[in-house]
Design a protein around this motif. Structure first.
Motif, PDB file in Angstrom:
ATOM      1  N   TYR A   1       0.858  -1.178   0.027  1.00 64.84           N
ATOM      2  CA  TYR A   1       0.044  -0.003   0.018  1.00 64.84           C
ATOM      3  C   TYR A   1       0.863   1.054  -0.091  1.00 64.84           C
ATOM      4  O   TYR A   1       1.983   1.286   0.614  1.00 64.84           O
TER       5      TYR A   1
ATOM      6  N   GLN B   1       2.658   8.506  -3.655  1.00 65.16           N
ATOM      7  CA  GLN B   1       2.609   8.610  -5.236  1.00 65.16           C
ATOM      8  C   GLN B   1       3.260   9.881  -5.518  1.00 65.16           C
ATOM      9  O   GLN B   1       4.035   9.936  -6.593  1.00 65.16           O
TER      10      GLN B   1
ATOM     11  N   SER C   1       2.467   6.404 -10.286  1.00 64.56           N
ATOM     12  CA  SER C   1       1.053   6.005 -10.198  1.00 64.56           C
ATOM     13  C   SER C   1       1.341   4.691  -9.243  1.00 64.56           C
ATOM     14  O   SER C   1       2.349   4.166  -9.093  1.00 64.56           O
ATOM     15  N   ARG C   2       0.367   4.304  -8.311  1.00 64.49           N
ATOM     16  CA  ARG C   2       0.332   3.282  -7.511  1.00 64.49           C
ATOM     17  C   ARG C   2       0.541   1.858  -8.278  1.00 64.49           C
ATOM     18  O   ARG C   2       1.439   1.034  -7.486  1.00 64.49           O
ATOM     19  N   GLU C   3       0.059   1.673  -9.347  1.00 63.95           N
ATOM     20  CA  GLU C   3       0.311   0.461 -10.246  1.00 63.95           C
ATOM     21  C   GLU C   3       1.647   0.209 -10.469  1.00 63.95           C
ATOM     22  O   GLU C   3       2.108  -0.774 -10.805  1.00 63.95           O
ATOM     23  N   GLN C   4       2.426   1.523 -10.533  1.00 55.86           N
ATOM     24  CA  GLN C   4       4.101   1.288 -10.826  1.00 55.86           C
ATOM     25  C   GLN C   4       4.827   0.647  -9.800  1.00 55.86           C
ATOM     26  O   GLN C   4       5.873   0.282 -10.143  1.00 55.86           O
TER      27      GLN C   4
ATOM     28  N   LEU D   1       3.204  -0.819  -6.622  1.00 55.11           N
ATOM     29  CA  LEU D   1       2.739  -1.529  -5.654  1.00 55.11           C
ATOM     30  C   LEU D   1       3.203  -3.241  -6.167  1.00 55.11           C
ATOM     31  O   LEU D   1       3.252  -3.435  -7.459  1.00 55.11           O
TER      32      LEU D   1
END
Length: 118
Positions: free
Chosen positions: A41, A47, A53-56, A58
């Motif tokens: 998280y 971020q 981005s979080r997806e990059q 996490l």
């Protein structure tokens, strides 16, 4: 007294949403990593700090997902938190971000350090 599973489930969802909303509103970066130092998280401030981005990041190891925050001091603090199961703080200069960082590490259930970075 009767147990209502739907009411309990609804209450848990509301509590979770409230918690996530609160974490997202924190002005400081917050990372939660598991015992393998995988980022599970990161709030909105994290971020912004990483410019990603979080997806990059996490699911990546903290050391790879947030390389601009890596330092020997931070690594040693993470090890200390794991070993002692006591909260640890460390301050250091990040040459990549050109900022002084203050990191608070707190062990959570399952030996996972939770890191808050200012």
């Amino acid at each position: 007294m009767m147990f209502n599973p739907q009411s309990s489930e609804s209450s848990m969802l509301t509590s979770r949403e409230t918690l996530l909303s609160t974490l997202e509103a924190l002005p400081d970066a917050l990372f939660v990593v598991d015992d393998a130092t995988t980022i599970v998280y990161a709030n909105a401030s994290a971020q912004t700090m990483l410019g990603a981005s979080r997806e990059q990041f996490l699911g990546n190891l903290f050391w790879r997902g947030a390389p601009q925050l890596v330092s020997p001091s931070l690594y040693q603090a993470v090890l200390k938190t794991r070993q002692t199961q006591e909260p640890t703080e460390v301050e250091y200069w990040s040459p990549i971000t050109q900022t002084r960082l203050h990191v608070q590490l707190t062990p959570t259930m399952g030996d996972s350090p939770c890191s808050s970075t200012k």
